[in-house]
Design a protein around this motif. Sequence first.
Motif, PDB file in Angstrom:
ATOM      1  N   GLU A  99       0.829  -1.204   0.000  1.00  0.00           N
ATOM      2  CA  GLU A  99       0.000   0.000   0.000  1.00  0.00           C
ATOM      3  C   GLU A  99       0.864   1.255   0.000  1.00  0.00           C
ATOM      4  N   LEU A 100       2.009   1.183   0.649  1.00  0.00           N
ATOM      5  CA  LEU A 100       2.929   2.315   0.624  1.00  0.00           C
ATOM      6  C   LEU A 100       3.412   2.558  -0.796  1.00  0.00           C
ATOM      7  N   LEU A 103       0.495   3.840  -3.207  1.00  0.00           N
ATOM      8  CA  LEU A 103       0.139   5.230  -2.935  1.00  0.00           C
ATOM      9  C   LEU A 103       1.254   6.176  -3.348  1.00  0.00           C
ATOM     10  N   THR A 104       2.512   5.741  -3.157  1.00  0.00           N
ATOM     11  CA  THR A 104       3.633   6.585  -3.576  1.00  0.00           C
ATOM     12  C   THR A 104       3.601   6.816  -5.076  1.00  0.00           C
ATOM     13  N   PHE A 107       0.578   8.973  -6.102  1.00  0.00           N
ATOM     14  CA  PHE A 107       0.792  10.359  -5.690  1.00  0.00           C
ATOM     15  C   PHE A 107       1.808  11.049  -6.590  1.00  0.00           C
ATOM     16  N   SER A 108       2.923  10.350  -6.864  1.00  0.00           N
ATOM     17  CA  SER A 108       3.951  11.024  -7.653  1.00  0.00           C
ATOM     18  C   SER A 108       3.520  11.219  -9.092  1.00  0.00           C
ATOM     19  N   TRP A 185      -4.861   6.756   7.303  1.00  0.00           N
ATOM     20  CA  TRP A 185      -4.329   7.816   6.446  1.00  0.00           C
ATOM     21  C   TRP A 185      -3.397   8.741   7.217  1.00  0.00           C
ATOM     22  N   LEU A 188      -0.157   7.318   7.014  1.00  0.00           N
ATOM     23  CA  LEU A 188       0.370   7.114   5.669  1.00  0.00           C
ATOM     24  C   LEU A 188       0.963   8.377   5.069  1.00  0.00           C
ATOM     25  N   VAL A 192       4.459   8.409   2.678  1.00  0.00           N
ATOM     26  CA  VAL A 192       4.184   8.499   1.248  1.00  0.00           C
ATOM     27  C   VAL A 192       4.825   9.754   0.666  1.00  0.00           C
ATOM     28  N   SER A 196       7.659   9.733  -2.205  1.00  0.00           N
ATOM     29  CA  SER A 196       7.245  10.163  -3.541  1.00  0.00           C
ATOM     30  C   SER A 196       7.993  11.392  -4.017  1.00  0.00           C
ATOM     31  N   THR A 264      12.960   4.280   4.326  1.00  0.00           N
ATOM     32  CA  THR A 264      11.721   4.903   4.795  1.00  0.00           C
ATOM     33  C   THR A 264      11.072   4.054   5.867  1.00  0.00           C
ATOM     34  N   TRP A 270       7.788   1.573   9.813  1.00  0.00           N
ATOM     35  CA  TRP A 270       6.647   1.047   9.071  1.00  0.00           C
ATOM     36  C   TRP A 270       6.843  -0.464   8.953  1.00  0.00           C
TER      37      TRP A 270
END
Lengths: 323, 543
Positions: A99-100, A103-104, A107-108, A185, A188, A192, A196, A264, A270
Amino acid sequence: MLQFLLRRTIQSFLLVCAMAVVVFIGVYAIGNPIDILINPEAPPSEYDAAVKRLGLDLPMHEQLWKFIVNAAGGDFGKSFVHGVDAMGMILSKFPATLELAILTVVFSVIIGVPLGMIAGFNHHNSIGRTIMTGSIFGFSLPNFWIGMLLILVFAVNLGWLPSTGRGETESLFGVEFSFLTLNGWKYLILPVVTMSLYKMSIVIRLSRAGTMEIIEQDYIKFAYAKGLGKYRVIFVHILKNILIPVVTVVGLEFGSVLAFAVVTETVFAWPGMGKLLIDSILLLDRPVVVAYLMLVVLMFIVINFIVDVLYALLDPRIRLTST
Amino acid sequence: MYKKTKLAWVVIGFLSLSVIAHAGSKLVVAMSSEPTSIDPYFHNLSPNNTVAVNVFEELVYLDDKIGVAPRLAKSWKLLAGNKIEVNLRQGVKFHDGSDFTVNDVIYSVCRILNIKNSPSSLATEVSSWKDIEVVNDHKMIISKLNAAPMMITRMSGFGIISDSISGGKKIVYNGGKCDGFKYVETVEFDTGKAMIGTGPYRFKQYIKGEKLVYVKNQNYWGKDDMSNNIPVAYDELELRPIKNAGARVAALLSGDVGVIEAPAVQDLPRLEKNPNIKVAVAPAVRSIYIMFNFRDDAPEIEGTKGKNPFQDRRVREAFSLAIDRNLLVKRIMGKLGQVATNIAPETMHGMHNEGGLKYEYNLTKAKKLLTEAGYAKGFTVTLGTPNDRYINDAKIAQAVAQMWARIGIKTKVKSVTRSIFFSRRNKGVYPVWLAGWGDLTLDGESFIRALSGTPSKGKSYGASNKGAYSNAVIDALIDKAGNEADPEIRAQHIASAAAIIHKEKNWFATHYQLFPWAIHKSVNYHPVVGSEKTSFRYFSPAK
């Protein structure tokens, strides 16, 4: 298409096998995990018993053979440290990293591509230059430093967001994900953003370069000449064409995030695969390291395959015959 | 206008969420390393023991003022013929409501001895238990294999699990064999099913690598006992592993956690200046030491014409005289180190140092001794050290190397990660190295036995004596201490051996390492034995 698939599958299988052997030999050569695991006060008899139990008294080629035979049956061995199935342990941490990573990437791309296109259209004025300078910071600043800075500002000083850990999870198809809860969230956001920033910068630069190249092309001029609206030209013709290099890079980066988000994950505690990997390396937990790397190779192969298929969809000039 | 209001609500929403997270009596603790399992017998590892002891209580515990103190064992008496009579506390109930009896103790011992897949088990804690005679449900007579003077102390090293997890059948323990014993797998503990203990906290949830949650045991037998324990205070206790020291400190400063283990040395000044945080340092149980390789063919020594200079006591003495321990502690260890005077901290049984031993610092004398030994021009040597095992280990090694340079010894420092360091050291790759030794049972004997005893199969002598040093006088003293039941006489044997080591210096200590905790002011901490294993029953909310 079928020929392509078949050839790819065979190549992949050979690659995974080669990887397994290389990693096995590499980790074996570093040293004996018993030295770290065992109570230093233990008598030599206990030491010998532990060595025997983990099968480390056999010569290397016998250990390798045993491993290959078991792996063919799906058994990658039990972790030396935790005593549970190695592959099972890795897969249990997979959702957190997945999920990391997703989402990264999302998002990017969502932020990077539009920014890059804006920079491309405005490459002659200050808007474009500002975006490009910002992107330089994005990929030069080290990952862990950005992470710690964000923790310092948002968690320690402002107290808006939590500094470490993963939030509450909810089940989707039997797998626990934390992006499904509001609390999740909160946890997260910082990881993230940290991860990103680097990818976003690369995507911005790629999109900008692509945009600048494409708007000079004949077919764009013809499209405008024919009377197509500005937004249709941008979203259908320019966007699709700059996406090819973006898709390649994103595919590679997605794979590397999944496999090596170690820094990270360490900074934010995490509970994902990356943290598991680094811990296992430090403790010489060989079954976990080998199983992990085989999984990573498999992932990269699958990702690259998907990327190749996407090429064909995006650009009609590319066919799947060449591998 | 509307946009600003929306933003304000979002901000308030986030802030209130974080406030709610702290409501209710809950303590969140950040640990510096992760347990490999919550099965209390799976692995004799510090974080495993730290988390286990809150749920599974021991028969006795160690108090730095009164020594061995009763917990689940109310009293004990030494009988003739190497036997101990132990009276168990009555009226204690496990978390599932079953009674605590002798059979639970037998089950626990059996499971320790039969644990599967353990990287390093707790078997040494019960190695001298020969037979157990059940007198009644709360009284047993244990026959010892030999004088085993440390048997009662070692009872503080493991918690008692409930026999009800395997059906509660009566077990007969004879000569190390368990008749009627049914094994329960480690995975049953990890899922929580077998997490039945008598402790002040009971198991609620465990997500490996993420968190371990305990809740208050409302029926704890000791909840009204204020004698020297604090009554169970928190409704919920959450233990989180945060390995990165910076992230751990950030979590404390941001209020995400209330207590952290082992803040990094460089963060201590900042934490101490912070009015909301206090730093507690537990008394020393660990020596950091330099040990020499005595083998004729010790590698990585140059300029000595093929001889091993460390076989000469004068050379070893010179190496110790060249080290300014005060400077090491002041500049590198700060609050986390104590200058070593004896080979082990004075909290250790047998190391009370009435003789006023200390490690001298004298460069002139060091150079003179080297010259007498025939090394006026000095020589070149490699110092091996781990770089991630002890606090500032690599820095200490580098400082020591520079100090040796002042007496003409060119020292190369080889600092590697612990997995590689211990493998190499055990193979005899280093001529001299830095390492550490600690004993949570506060017994000085292990320092002597493990680090200076002659290595031999079967007995655990010299388990960390990787320099192959051998001294028959020390071995004899270790034998005597191992067979002496009277603690005073035993302490004398240990002190004599320590004095010999202090003089002969097959290894010498540079400093003792202390273990810090950083605690938010809303938490009270009453440490009983400072140590790297701590029970969270000693934390309570501050009024």
